[in-house]
Design a protein around this motif. Structure first.
Motif, PDB file in Angstrom:
ATOM      1  N   LYS A   3       0.828  -1.206   0.000  1.00  0.00           N
ATOM      2  CA  LYS A   3       0.000   0.000   0.000  1.00  0.00           C
ATOM      3  C   LYS A   3       0.859   1.251   0.000  1.00  0.00           C
ATOM      4  N   TYR A   4       2.128   1.116   0.342  1.00  0.00           N
ATOM      5  CA  TYR A   4       2.994   2.272   0.545  1.00  0.00           C
ATOM      6  C   TYR A   4       4.271   2.142  -0.271  1.00  0.00           C
ATOM      7  N   ARG A  32       8.151  -0.937  -2.494  1.00  0.00           N
ATOM      8  CA  ARG A  32       6.773  -0.965  -2.023  1.00  0.00           C
ATOM      9  C   ARG A  32       6.674  -1.939  -0.853  1.00  0.00           C
ATOM     10  N   VAL A  36      -0.451   7.593   4.601  1.00  0.00           N
ATOM     11  CA  VAL A  36      -0.298   7.094   3.241  1.00  0.00           C
ATOM     12  C   VAL A  36      -0.022   8.250   2.289  1.00  0.00           C
ATOM     13  N   GLU A  37      -0.732   9.349   2.458  1.00  0.00           N
ATOM     14  CA  GLU A  37      -0.569  10.494   1.568  1.00  0.00           C
ATOM     15  C   GLU A  37       0.861  11.020   1.584  1.00  0.00           C
ATOM     16  N   LEU A  68       2.898   8.786  -0.897  1.00  0.00           N
ATOM     17  CA  LEU A  68       2.517   8.742  -2.300  1.00  0.00           C
ATOM     18  C   LEU A  68       3.006   9.985  -3.013  1.00  0.00           C
ATOM     19  N   GLU A 114       0.365  10.014  -8.080  1.00  0.00           N
ATOM     20  CA  GLU A 114      -0.219   8.730  -7.729  1.00  0.00           C
ATOM     21  C   GLU A 114      -1.598   8.881  -7.095  1.00  0.00           C
ATOM     22  N   HIS A 115      -1.918  10.050  -6.563  1.00  0.00           N
ATOM     23  CA  HIS A 115      -3.222  10.259  -5.945  1.00  0.00           C
ATOM     24  C   HIS A 115      -4.339  10.077  -6.952  1.00  0.00           C
ATOM     25  N   ASP A 124      -4.533   8.100  -9.410  1.00  0.00           N
ATOM     26  CA  ASP A 124      -4.721   6.713  -9.809  1.00  0.00           C
ATOM     27  C   ASP A 124      -5.136   5.795  -8.661  1.00  0.00           C
ATOM     28  N   ARG A 125      -5.316   6.338  -7.476  1.00  0.00           N
ATOM     29  CA  ARG A 125      -5.683   5.499  -6.329  1.00  0.00           C
ATOM     30  C   ARG A 125      -7.128   5.043  -6.424  1.00  0.00           C
ATOM     31  N   VAL A 126      -7.348   3.797  -6.078  1.00  0.00           N
ATOM     32  CA  VAL A 126      -8.692   3.234  -6.031  1.00  0.00           C
ATOM     33  C   VAL A 126      -9.099   3.180  -4.567  1.00  0.00           C
ATOM     34  N   PRO A 127     -10.255   3.748  -4.226  1.00  0.00           N
ATOM     35  CA  PRO A 127     -10.691   3.721  -2.828  1.00  0.00           C
ATOM     36  C   PRO A 127     -10.822   2.288  -2.313  1.00  0.00           C
TER      37      PRO A 127
END
Length: 147
Positions: A13-14, A22, A62-63, A66, A70-71, A73-76
């Motif tokens: 995730k990071y 990653r 997380v923010e 990233l 990349e923000h 393209d993030r999927v909730p």
């Protein structure tokens, strides 16, 4: 699918702000940070206050890890859960040909070329369309689910 570089068990995730590997959790980050080696760059980057705060052991999220691009393209997380719960996707994944296509894309050196080739397969296109219906539903799909 990519796995955590540290534990090789979970989806990462990071991204490490120093070497860009990653990882999946704070625990993996803590294991990794002692052996972390910065990526070699042609010109040194300007100091980033977020990275300084993280490396100093401050609070982070997380923010912070990233990159700005990349923000978009993030999927909730909720949409990702919906992917995992989709009966239509599960039905498609029973097909061994689709599973082989997905593995070949995942293992390919050149992901872009592998995706182009896979998108020539109607079964793969059907799978991609089904994923997109869940991840990026049209307003029409959203309205139908509210009825």
């Amino acid at each position: 699918m990519q796995l955590c570089t540290v534990c090789c068990e979970h989806i990462p995730k990071y991204k490490c702000p120093v070497c860009k590997i990653r990882y999946c959790s704070v625990g993996c980050y803590k294991k990794h940070k002692d052996d972390c080696q910065p990526m070699k760059q042609a010109t040194p980057p300007a100091p980033d206050l977020k990275e300084t705060r993280i490396s100093a052991g401050g609070d982070w999220s997380v923010e912070d890890l990233l990159e700005e691009d990349e923000h978009a393209d993030r999927v909730p997380l909720q949409r990702l859960k919906e992917l995992g719960e989709s009966e239509d996707l599960k039905a498609l994944l029973y097909n061994p040909h689709l599973r082989q296509l997905l593995l070949s894309v995942d293992r390919a050196e050149n992901k872009a070329d592998a995706m182009k080739a896979a998108m020539q397969e109607p079964l793969f296109v059907e799978f991609a369309d089904q994923c997109l219906k869940i991840v990026e539903p049209s307003e029409e799909d959203d309205n139908c689910s509210m009825d």
